[in-house]
Structure formats: structure tokens, C-alpha cells
Design a protein around this motif. Structure first.
Motif, PDB file in Angstrom:
ATOM      1  N   TYR A 194       0.930  -1.171   0.204  1.00  0.00           N
ATOM      2  CA  TYR A 194      -0.054   0.014   0.090  1.00  0.00           C
ATOM      3  C   TYR A 194       0.811   1.198   0.125  1.00  0.00           C
ATOM      4  CZ  TYR A 194      -2.786   3.777   1.668  1.00  0.00           C
ATOM      5  OH  TYR A 194      -3.517   4.894   1.676  1.00  0.00           O
ATOM      6  N   THR A 195       1.853   1.433   0.849  1.00  0.00           N
ATOM      7  CA  THR A 195       2.676   2.448   0.965  1.00  0.00           C
ATOM      8  C   THR A 195       3.540   2.765  -0.245  1.00  0.00           C
ATOM      9  OG1 THR A 195       3.089   1.787   3.236  1.00  0.00           O
ATOM     10  CG2 THR A 195       4.437   3.553   2.437  1.00  0.00           C
ATOM     11  N   LEU A 196       3.976   1.713  -1.048  1.00  0.00           N
ATOM     12  CA  LEU A 196       4.611   1.899  -2.203  1.00  0.00           C
ATOM     13  C   LEU A 196       3.839   2.334  -3.398  1.00  0.00           C
ATOM     14  CD1 LEU A 196       7.238  -1.132  -2.102  1.00  0.00           C
ATOM     15  CD2 LEU A 196       7.580   1.335  -1.872  1.00  0.00           C
ATOM     16  N   THR A 197       2.583   2.031  -3.358  1.00  0.00           N
ATOM     17  CA  THR A 197       1.631   2.451  -4.386  1.00  0.00           C
ATOM     18  C   THR A 197       0.414   3.462  -4.147  1.00  0.00           C
ATOM     19  OG1 THR A 197       0.007   0.351  -3.496  1.00  0.00           O
ATOM     20  CG2 THR A 197       1.544  -0.096  -5.431  1.00  0.00           C
ATOM     21  N   ALA A 198       0.771   4.111  -2.945  1.00  0.00           N
ATOM     22  CA  ALA A 198      -0.223   4.975  -2.506  1.00  0.00           C
ATOM     23  C   ALA A 198      -0.200   6.419  -3.289  1.00  0.00           C
ATOM     24  CB  ALA A 198       0.013   5.390  -0.998  1.00  0.00           C
ATOM     25  N   HIS A 199       0.797   6.602  -3.953  1.00  0.00           N
ATOM     26  CA  HIS A 199       0.988   8.080  -4.719  1.00  0.00           C
ATOM     27  C   HIS A 199       0.088   8.153  -5.967  1.00  0.00           C
ATOM     28  CE1 HIS A 199       3.902   5.068  -6.490  1.00  0.00           C
ATOM     29  NE2 HIS A 199       3.917   6.073  -7.604  1.00  0.00           N
ATOM     30  N   GLU A 200      -0.256   9.242  -6.255  1.00  0.00           N
ATOM     31  CA  GLU A 200      -1.122   9.396  -7.381  1.00  0.00           C
ATOM     32  C   GLU A 200      -0.111  10.010  -8.575  1.00  0.00           C
ATOM     33  OE1 GLU A 200      -3.469  12.964  -6.767  1.00  0.00           O
ATOM     34  OE2 GLU A 200      -5.100  11.611  -5.938  1.00  0.00           O
ATOM     35  N   GLN A 201      -0.680   9.462  -9.453  1.00  0.00           N
ATOM     36  CA  GLN A 201       0.246   9.794 -10.980  1.00  0.00           C
ATOM     37  C   GLN A 201      -0.538  10.820 -11.579  1.00  0.00           C
ATOM     38  OE1 GLN A 201       1.919   5.929 -12.180  1.00  0.00           O
ATOM     39  NE2 GLN A 201       3.780   6.631 -11.241  1.00  0.00           N
ATOM     40  N   TYR A 202       0.050  11.739 -12.174  1.00  0.00           N
ATOM     41  CA  TYR A 202      -0.841  12.739 -13.157  1.00  0.00           C
ATOM     42  C   TYR A 202      -0.746  12.561 -14.333  1.00  0.00           C
ATOM     43  CZ  TYR A 202      -1.024  16.199  -9.179  1.00  0.00           C
ATOM     44  OH  TYR A 202      -1.366  16.995  -8.194  1.00  0.00           O
ATOM     45  N   LYS A 203      -1.507  12.769 -15.014  1.00  0.00           N
ATOM     46  CA  LYS A 203      -1.399  12.731 -16.587  1.00  0.00           C
ATOM     47  C   LYS A 203      -1.209  13.807 -17.018  1.00  0.00           C
ATOM     48  CE  LYS A 203      -4.564   8.755 -17.646  1.00  0.00           C
ATOM     49  NZ  LYS A 203      -5.392   8.656 -16.322  1.00  0.00           N
ATOM     50  N   PRO A 204      -0.453  13.818 -18.259  1.00  0.00           N
ATOM     51  CA  PRO A 204      -0.122  15.251 -18.763  1.00  0.00           C
ATOM     52  C   PRO A 204      -1.274  16.045 -19.515  1.00  0.00           C
ATOM     53  CG  PRO A 204       0.963  13.208 -20.138  1.00  0.00           C
ATOM     54  CD  PRO A 204       0.219  12.822 -18.882  1.00  0.00           C
ATOM     55  N   ALA A 205      -1.136  17.246 -19.200  1.00  0.00           N
ATOM     56  CA  ALA A 205      -2.417  18.112 -19.566  1.00  0.00           C
ATOM     57  C   ALA A 205      -2.464  18.260 -21.012  1.00  0.00           C
ATOM     58  CB  ALA A 205      -2.228  19.483 -18.897  1.00  0.00           C
ATOM     59  N   GLU A 206      -3.666  18.046 -21.845  1.00  0.00           N
ATOM     60  CA  GLU A 206      -3.377  18.261 -23.388  1.00  0.00           C
ATOM     61  C   GLU A 206      -4.002  19.611 -23.428  1.00  0.00           C
ATOM     62  OE1 GLU A 206      -2.529  15.834 -25.386  1.00  0.00           O
ATOM     63  OE2 GLU A 206      -2.320  14.348 -24.074  1.00  0.00           O
ATOM     64  N   TYR A 218       6.638  16.970 -17.369  1.00  0.00           N
ATOM     65  CA  TYR A 218       6.606  16.632 -15.567  1.00  0.00           C
ATOM     66  C   TYR A 218       5.901  14.913 -15.612  1.00  0.00           C
ATOM     67  CZ  TYR A 218       7.176  20.457 -12.725  1.00  0.00           C
ATOM     68  OH  TYR A 218       7.788  21.743 -11.854  1.00  0.00           O
ATOM     69  N   TYR A 219       4.867  14.811 -16.275  1.00  0.00           N
ATOM     70  CA  TYR A 219       4.162  13.798 -16.430  1.00  0.00           C
ATOM     71  C   TYR A 219       4.199  12.804 -17.371  1.00  0.00           C
ATOM     72  CZ  TYR A 219       2.913  16.676 -12.570  1.00  0.00           C
ATOM     73  OH  TYR A 219       2.923  17.553 -11.264  1.00  0.00           O
ATOM     74  N   GLY A 220       4.820  13.185 -18.662  1.00  0.00           N
ATOM     75  CA  GLY A 220       4.883  12.154 -19.734  1.00  0.00           C
ATOM     76  C   GLY A 220       5.635  10.773 -19.541  1.00  0.00           C
ATOM     77  N   PRO A 221       5.602  10.077 -20.526  1.00  0.00           N
ATOM     78  CA  PRO A 221       6.145   8.784 -20.154  1.00  0.00           C
ATOM     79  C   PRO A 221       7.570   8.817 -19.871  1.00  0.00           C
ATOM     80  CG  PRO A 221       5.695   9.197 -22.457  1.00  0.00           C
ATOM     81  CD  PRO A 221       5.035  10.380 -21.775  1.00  0.00           C
ATOM     82  N   ASP A 222       8.452   9.732 -20.303  1.00  0.00           N
ATOM     83  CA  ASP A 222       9.822   9.729 -19.965  1.00  0.00           C
ATOM     84  C   ASP A 222       9.878  10.143 -18.539  1.00  0.00           C
ATOM     85  OD1 ASP A 222      10.333   9.072 -22.528  1.00  0.00           O
ATOM     86  OD2 ASP A 222      10.703  10.815 -23.157  1.00  0.00           O
ATOM     87  N   SER A 223       8.862  10.820 -17.806  1.00  0.00           N
ATOM     88  CA  SER A 223       8.965  11.339 -16.429  1.00  0.00           C
ATOM     89  C   SER A 223       8.550  10.547 -15.321  1.00  0.00           C
ATOM     90  CB  SER A 223       8.461  12.685 -16.471  1.00  0.00           C
ATOM     91  OG  SER A 223       9.183  13.640 -17.533  1.00  0.00           O
ATOM     92  N   GLN A 224       7.803   9.620 -15.732  1.00  0.00           N
ATOM     93  CA  GLN A 224       7.275   8.757 -14.534  1.00  0.00           C
ATOM     94  C   GLN A 224       7.307   7.198 -15.003  1.00  0.00           C
ATOM     95  OE1 GLN A 224       3.965  10.634 -12.971  1.00  0.00           O
ATOM     96  NE2 GLN A 224       2.634  10.441 -14.680  1.00  0.00           N
ATOM     97  N   ILE A 225       7.340   6.347 -14.088  1.00  0.00           N
ATOM     98  CA  ILE A 225       7.252   4.914 -14.435  1.00  0.00           C
ATOM     99  C   ILE A 225       5.842   4.451 -13.739  1.00  0.00           C
ATOM    100  CG2 ILE A 225       7.981   2.459 -13.809  1.00  0.00           C
ATOM    101  CD1 ILE A 225       9.875   4.467 -15.452  1.00  0.00           C
TER     102      ILE A 225
END
Lengths: 545, 349
Positions: A480-492, A520-527
Motif C-alpha cells: 500500500y505504501t509503495l503504491t499510494a502515490h498519485e500519478q498525474y496525466k500530462p495536460a493536453e 513533468y508527467y509524460g512517459p519519460d518522466s514517470q514509471i
């Protein structure tokens, strides 16, 4: 009516003294309502939350010791001949400010200790604020609703720098006088108004006979007064917003998990004040700081080598040292870019970190409250920006001590300066790229841990001879701790045609925002976080891993 | 230590979810607060007593240290020095006072923290958060109140009142600004002039004697001031901040700059000692290369070539003072500097 009064007074008579005092105060101040909300207020526990406390306590220590020092210090530049107990300076001409500093150091018992506590606490205060600010930055604690408190904290840091500067200039010794001269040179570089500001600040030409008294009122009254107000506001907001917490089992954005103010944090935080004070007192007992008697009184035509400001001014010092000496002479006027650009950069670099929360909230477009802290790896672009900023700051510090780097490491001063000049541009870029990659690597590792479990260190040999390491599945707490963070989608960028099919103009700011959002949130900036489906697929196929 | 006042303890069923293997359906779901783990002090009264004694001991140490502080203050003379390994020689009084004060404070802190960590309840509790922003009905009430107040003030309707009020409020701070005028005189041309003038002798800063050409050896660096300026003069600091001079002797053949040669005397050149960067006094001279280095920001000037900046952040050469020798054989100035000394400024031109 009368009966109820008598019963009240009788019950009052029976109440313990403490309660009666509290009743008295409550009738006038309403303390019970205040205590109801705050006495058992919950604070979460994490070592990094204590950094702000270090700042608060060192600030209090500075005020206490500072008041003591004002009892003996004479903020005057009148020339006197020294006749105190420090023999080497007997008979020398010096300002009253300098001679009273010697008096505090040599003739007031404990005066030296208080002076050294005051100075050490100031260094620790600034260092504490710097680190605390970084903690808040890298965990995203500055997000809504805390942006204003971030600004309060930032202002405290900047005002702390100037309070420190005006403070260490007061003894009017050779080192601090040189720093004041540098300040005068920097002020002179300001176009149009520079000479006027300099003449108004120093009451005429440098050094004049006024600046110690003027710095004194700024140092002991104006700046600390503003800072005290800001500290109170900062703390009120901490209470009002309730403290942030890291993600973990049972911890949500809607609660705060921890222990109550009374008694745990009363004891821990109250005790921590004494720990900080105790440690600073011991440092002041064994580590000499700013021995003005060894430096001597200020003379504008004298200087010693290795002149350094206190550490928090080292970044500004660096900017001035590695800037090339550009000067433009036009129409009978001089634009002293070689000094003025560093002066502007000083403000720009500081402002960059101050406005960052507003930039990030604009990029994300997120208007929600955030009370769960980010792990720095889960916000790679922010973390990379922060590290790049620290890099600029540290490059400035290295530049500010270029002579010491050269002498201590047997390097050429020219080489050190050129290294710093190049690093000023290349350093933050490299730091940004490297940090981002490290963050992404750590995100991948987290994902791997959730999906495949933790490396147990146990090696197993399979029947056909292959060696494998056994991975142990994580507990649900850890997953839970490792997956609790939110991931944004890049704004279009929204549709480029409006509802009537007419092409609408896409504003430049909109394009910039989409671009930033992608970085910030594109495919190269978050897994992408592991999903339940991924997890089930892997764990259901037995012997798969 | 009891948990009766915990507002939001999780039900045992919820706590059970944490201990059990991961929830099959929602493996990443929040398992809820983990159950409280007892410390040894919670279950063993003897351990708790040990903690109690430790805390009390720390508080006692603090009391003793304060007694030690007062005793040191009374007993140790303020000029006594002691050797403390490995730090070196320290002022004994400062050392004793700082150590006892530090110990007294640290022990209080350590005692309090140990008390909190071992004996006070360490049950984690959850408090609810409420949104910072007000509910819509609260906002509606505030807006209505504000509109009512604004309407009753008639500020929007009576424009004359509004505009004159803004005018008055905008103007009155000017009085405060005007009052700052006497903080200092106007710069005028003060930054352009120094004490140097035609015929003023160059006086050695160290010996306070006027300099003769033969006093200046090749390769040496001499600091000089204008004759008549004494250390106890009221204006000494302000004047020396501009007039300080650096004198060196070069082989005339080594002087590359035409004007420098013209303004020198038998290879003796006089330059302003005040750095043109931000005004530090330049005090390092390398005789082999004739370079002068400012120790503050490392601006380097070539004194054999018109004091040109060859490295560092300074923006222009050091001003040179034209010198000669008077009838009695003393070095003298042949006028003031022809350009302002020290850091550049807007009006410098």
C-alpha cells in the motif's frame, strides 16, 4: 438566581487552585475553546519534521542571547583608544563598537560564551532553515493549502540572511568591515540610484560614522520584529493546516496519524529545545567563532587574505567572484554589469525557489488539498529541479571560497574560477538529468518490489542446476505504501476548434503549460505504478519468477 | 498509557486485515492502522521503573551542572587558559561555563525525550482533517454580509468620498519618505575627489615618514597616504578609504604602458590601493610578474601595463596617481587621481 450563585461559588471554592486559575483565564481569554482544539492535537512522527524545530529553537536562543549582548554592546563608531584586558590591542584606536565587543569577550564573565552561542545559533538557524526548506520542497509539503506558509518560511530565510549580515557587521572588525565595503560596492553598482542609496545608508561617504548604529537598529529591532511575527504566523498555520504525513497504512489525505501534543510532543518538542540549546552551548564552549580580537579593528585600507562571509552569504559572494568584470560606458554613465548582474541573480535564484509552488500548481492544474507527502522519487521533475537549484547554490558557495579551494587543494585560482563559471551553467543541467534518472530508477525498483517481492538473500538451487534468489512477497502494508502515490496525466491542449467548428486560437501560455506538463508527467518522466492486474497476473502464475 | 481516549481506533476486524496475508481482491488497498506494539516498559513494570530512574538521573545531572556553572562563574578567573586535548588552548572560564550550561540543558532535554519515548503512551491516534475552504453556505453568508456592508457604506455610490479617501491614503506615506532625506548628503562629486593634490608628499603608511625615491626598492610593495592625514583625524577612515596608495618600483624598461611610464618617476609607480571591483584594499603583490591581486575577490591587475585587469571580476584598471619629486628630493603627487577610485558607479562615466 442566588442559590445557583452560591452553589457555583461553593463548587469553585472546592476546585483545585490550578483549575480556578484556568477558570479565571477562560472567563477572560476563552482558553478552554483554544485548548479543546489544540491540547490533544495529533502530530505525525518523522525525523525530518524536527528540522523546523531546530530553526524555531535556535531563533529563540538567538533572541535570548541577543538581548543579553545588547546590555553590554555600544553601537557607536566613535573612535576610542583601547585600554581593556586584551593586551595585544592596548592603546590602539578603534570604534566603540569594536572595543565593547572586546569588553564582552574578555571582561564580562560568560560574555564570550553568550557571544559564541549567539553566533553559532545564527549559523545553525540559517542552516536549519535551508535544510527544512529542502525537506518541505522535496516532499511536496508546499502544495495547497500550504503555499502561503512556504512563502512565510522563505521570507524568514531571506530575512535571516540579512539579520545575520547586519549582526556580524556590528563589531566593526576588519573582516566584517570588508564585507560592508563589498555591500557598498554592490549598492554603487545599481543603475541611477546606487550612489544615492549608498550615501543615504552610510550617512555620506563610506564608511562614515553611522552604519553601526543603523545596522544595530535593523539587526535588533526591525528584522527580528518582522521575523518574530512571521514565525508566529508560520506556527499558527502549521497548527491550523495540521501537519502533513507520509503515506502508510491507515494514513489518508483526510486524517493525521500520530501522537497527541499533550503529553508526548510537549515532552519531545519541549525537551528538544533543551537538546538544541545544550548542543549549541557545548559547541560555543569548545569551538571559537569570529575571534574579532585576532582580526583587529576595521580600516578601509587594510584587509586579510582568506576573507569569507558567514556561510549563508557565501552564495552571493560566489556570484560576485566568478562573474566576469563587465562594464558598459555610454553617454557619460557606467553600467556596472560585473557587480549588478550578480546582485540581480542573487534575487532571481532565491525567487526561483520561492515561486516554485505556484508554477507547479499551474502545471498540474490541481486545486485539491494535499496532506500526504510525496517521496521525492515519485515527483522526478520537481526533485530534479530542486537538486539543480541546490547545485546552483553550492556552485556559488564553492565560488565564494575559490581562494580557499585553491590554497587547500593546491589548485590554480584561475582554474577554480573557470570551473565554477562553467559549472554555473552546466552543473544544474547535469544535476537535473542525473537526478531525474535516479528517481525513475528508484520508481522502477519500487514497482519491481511490489510485483516480484523483496530480495530475501536466500539462494536456491533448482533441480536442473539453476540458481535463483527467492523473492518474498511484501506485506500489504508495504505494498500500500509503495503504491499510494498519485500519478498525474500530462495536460493536453484542448480541442483547437470550438463548438461551432471555428478554429480557436491556442494561447502561448496554454502551449507552454502542455509542454511543461508533458515534461513533468509524460512517459519519460514517470514509471506507471504497478496495477492490481499486473500483480495478479504475476502472482497467479506460480513459479513464474 | 490507556487507550480509552483514542477517538478512532480501528475495529479488531480491520486490524486483522493487516496481519493476514494480502487481501486477495485488493492487494494494494489501505490495510488500516497497524495494531499497537507494546514496548517493554508497557508490559514490564521493572523496565518502566528503570526508565523512571534514568529520567530522574538526567534531571539530577542537570541540577548538578547548574551548580557547576555557578561555581565556575565564581571560582575561575576570566583570563585563565587551559589546554584541552585535542582542541588546544581554551579560555578556562568559557570552557567551564559552556560545558556546564550545555550539560544542564542537554540533560533536561534528554530526560524529557526519554520520558516521552519510554513512559508516555505511544499509541498512534488518527485525527480527522477538515477542508480549509469554507462550506458554500458560509461563503454565501460572508458575501452577503460584505455586500450589505459595502452598500451601507455607499463607497461605490459616493465616488467623491472614495476618490478623495484613496488620494489622502496614497499621499500621506510620502511624509515618511521625505523624512528619510536627511539620512545622508547627496553624492555630488565626492566620489571623484581624494585628498591628493599637487605637491602633497607621499607618506609611508608604516613609518609615517615622507618617502624618497631611494626608499622604494625594486620588487617591494609600499603603502602610502597623503601628507597631513593622521590616524586620529576625524575624517581618517573616509579619506584613507579613497586615498590609500600602493607604490612599487619597476625597471622603466618593463613598463609597457606609455601613460604609466609618463606618470612614473624612475620606474616608481603609484596606484590606488582600492580595488575597482567592490572596493577591497589590494594587498598582494607578485614581484616577478608585477601582478597585484585583491584578496577579496581575486581581481588581478598587471601593474607593469597600466594596471589592466588580467583576471577576476574587476571591470576597469586601477587609477594611477601621477607622481614626481620635489626640490627636497621627496616623492610628491602631481595632482589628484584623474578618475574616481574604487568601485564603479552609475555617474562614473
Amino acid at each position: 438566581m442566588s442559590t445557583s450563585e452560591t452553589t457555583e461559588s461553593r463548587s469553585r471554592g472546592k476546585a483545585p487552585a490550578g483549575e480556578r486559575v484556568a477558570d479565571w483565564a477562560d472567563g477572560r481569554l476563552g482558553i478552554y475553546s483554544l485548548a479543546k482544539a489544540n491540547m490533544r492535537k495529533i502530530f505525525p512522527d518523522h525525523w525530518s519534521f524536527m528540522l523546523g524545530e531546530v530553526c524555531l529553537y535556535s531563533f529563540i536562543i538567538i533572541i535570548l542571547t541577543g538581548v543579553y549582548l545588547t546590555l553590554f554592546f555600544h553601537p557607536s563608531m566613535n573612535e576610542v583608544e583601547y585600554h581593556g584586558s586584551y593586551v595585544p590591542l592596548q592603546g590602539q584606536l578603534m570604534s566603540e563598537a569594536f572595543s565593547s565587543t572586546l569588553h564582552i569577550s574578555f571582561d564580562v564573565r560568560g560574555g564570550l560564551l553568550i557571544r559564541q552561542i549567539h553566533h553559532w545559533a545564527a549559523l545553525i538557524f540559517l542552516a536549519g532553515m535551508f535544510v527544512h526548506m529542502m525537506r518541505v520542497f522535496f516532499t511536496g509539503a508546499f502544495r495547497k493549502p500550504r503555499e502561503i506558509n512556504w512563502l512565510f518560511g522563505f521570507l524568514l530565510f531571506v530575512l535571516g540572511m540579512f539579520t545575520g549580515f547586519t549582526g556580524y557587521s556590528l563589531p566593526d572588525d576588519l573582516l566584517s568591515g570588508t564585507g560592508v565595503r563589498f555591500t557598498e560596492g554592490a549598492i554603487l553598482s545599481m543603475p541611477i540610484v546606487g550612489t544615492y542609496i549608498s550615501f543615504f545608508l552610510f550617512g555620506g561617504e563610506f564608511p562614515g560614522v553611522d552604519f553601526v548604529a543603523r545596522f544595530y537598529s535593523i539587526h535588533i529591532l526591525l528584522l527580528p520584529g518582522i521575523m518574530l511575527g512571521l514565525v508566529v504566523a508560520h506556527l499558527i498555520l502549521v497548527f491550523y493546516h495540521k501537519h502533513t504525513q507520509f503515506a502508510g497504512p491507515g494514513k489518508t489525505n483526510k486524517n493525521v496519524v500520530g501522537m497527541p501534543l499533550l503529553p508526548v510532543y510537549m515532552a519531545k518538542a519541549g525537551g528538544f529545545f533543551f537538546l538544541v540549546f545544550g548542543v549549541i552551548a557545548v559547541i560555543a564552549a569548545i569551538a571559537q567563532i569570529n575571534p574579532v580580537w585576532a582580526i583587529g579593528p576595521y580600516r578601509p585600507d587594510m584587509v586579510s587574505t582568506g576573507a569569507q562571509p558567514d556561510w549563508y552569504m557565501g552564495f552571493a559572494e560566489g556570484l560576485v567572484r566568478y562573474m566576469p568584470g563587465w562594464e558598459i560606458n555610454l553617454w557619460g554613465h557606467t553600467l556596472v554589469l560585473g557587480v549588478f548582474i550578480p546582485l540581480v541573480l542573487f534575487g532571481v535564484v532565491l525567487a526561483a525557489i520561492a515561486v516554485y509552488p505556484f508554477i507547479e500548481s499551474w502545471v498540474t492544474g490541481d486545486k485539491r488539498e494535499h496532506h500526504i507527502l510525496d517521496r521525492p522519487r515519485n515527483a522526478p521533475t520537481r526533485t530534479a529541479f530542486g537538486v539543480a537549484w541546490i547545485t546552483v547554490y553550492m556552485v556559488g558557495l564553492v565560488g565564494g571560497g575559490n581562494d580557499l579551494w585553491a590554497t587547500h587543494f593546491h589548485l590554480s585560482i584561475n582554474a577554480v574560477t573557470w570551473f565554477v563559471r562553467i559549472s554555473f551553467f552546466a552543473g544544474p543541467v547535469l544535476a537535473f538529468i542525473i537526478t531525474k534518472r535516479i528517481c525513475l530508477g528508484l520508481q522502477r525498483r519500487d514497482k519491481d518490489k511490489v510485483l516480484h517481492g523483496r530480495e530475501s538473500g536466500i539462494i536456491k538451487r533448482l533441480p536442473h542446476g539453476e540458481f535463483i534468489e527467492i523473492h518474498e512477497p511484501l506485506s500489504q502494508d508495504a505494498m500500500y505504501t509503495l503504491t499510494a502515490h498519485e500519478q498525474y496525466k500530462p495536460a493536453e491542449i484542448g480541442p483547437t476548434v470550438d463548438e461551432n467548428g471555428v478554429e480557436r486560437k491556442v494561447k502561448a501560455s496554454e502551449k507552454l503549460r502542455a509542454k511543461l506538463s508533458k515534461s513533468y508527467y509524460g512517459p519519460d518522466s514517470q514509471i506507471p505504478k504497478p496495477t492490481v492486474d499486473e500483480y495478479k497476473e504475476i502472482t497467479s502464475g506460480h513459479g513464474h519468477h | 498509557m490507556s487507550s480509552q481516549d483514542i477517538p478512532e481506533e480501528k475495529s479488531p476486524a480491520e486490524q486483522g486485515a493487516h496481519v493476514a496475508v494480502a487481501d486477495e481482491k485488493h492487494p494494494f488497498a489501505d490495510p488500516g492502522l497497524p495494531p499497537h506494539e507494546h514496548r517493554i516498559q508497557d508490559v514490564d513494570e521493572r523496565a518502566a521503573r528503570r526508565s523512571e530512574r534514568t529520567v530522574a538521573l538526567l534531571f539530577t545531572v542537570s541540577m548538578l551542572a547548574t551548580v557547576g556553572f555557578i561555581a565556575s562563574y565564581v571560582a575561575i578567573p576570566h583570563d585563565k587558559s587551559i589546554f584541552v586535548f585535542p582542541i588546544g588552548h581554551l579560555n578556562a572560564l568559557n570552557f567551564a561555563l559552556g560545558l556546564t550550561l550545555g550539560l544542564a540543558l542537554f540533560s533536561i532535554g534528554a530526560g524529557a525525550v526519554h520520558w516521552a519515548r519510554t513512559l508516555m503512551s505511544d499509541v498512534e491516534v488518527a485525527d480527522e482533517r477538515h477542508p480549509i475552504a469554507a462550506e458554500p453556505d458560509v461563503k454565501a453568508k460572508v458575501m452577503a454580509d460584505f455586500k450589505q456592508g459595502a452598500k451601507e457604506s455607499a463607497l461605490g455610490r459616493r465616488k467623491l468620498i472614495r476618490n478623495t479617501m484613496f488620494g489622502a491614503l496614497a499621499l500621506f506615506p510620502l511624509s515618511g519618505v521625505v523624512l528619510l532625506r536627511d539620512l545622508g548628503p547627496l553624492p555630488g562629486t565626492k566620489l571623484r575627489h581624494t585628498l591628493w593634490s599637487k605637491g602633497k608628499l607621499l607618506v609611508n603608511m608604516n613609518t609615517n615618514e615622507p618617502l624618497r625615491p631611494e626608499d622604494v626598492a625594486v620588487g617591494s610593495l609600499t603603502f602610502a597616504k597623503p601628507e597631513g592625514l593622521e590616524e586620529d583625524d576625524h575624517e581618517f577612515q573616509n579619506e584613507i578609504a579613497k586615498a590609500a596608495l600602493m607604490i612599487i618600483r619597476l625597471q622603466p624598461d618593463d613598463i609597457k604602458d606609455k601613460q604609466e611610464l609618463d606618470w612614473s618617476y624612475q620606474g616608481i609607480v603609484a596606484y590606488s590601493k582600492i580595488c575597482t571591483h567592490v572596493g577591497c584594499p589590494i594587498s598582494l603583490y607578485e614581484q616577478q610578474t608585477h601582478h597585484a591581486l585583491c584578496p577579496c575577490h581575486q581581481s588581478t591587475f598587471d601593474l607593469s601595463d597600466g594596471a589592466k585587469v588580467i583576471f577576476g571580476p574587476a571591470g576597469h584598471p586601477l587609477p594611477q596617481l601621477r607622481i614626481g619629486v620635489n626640490d627636497e628630493g621627496y616623492l610628491e603627487a602631481l595632482g589628484d587621481f584623474t578618475e574616481p577610485v574604487g568601485p564603479a558607479f552609475w555617474e562614473r562615466g
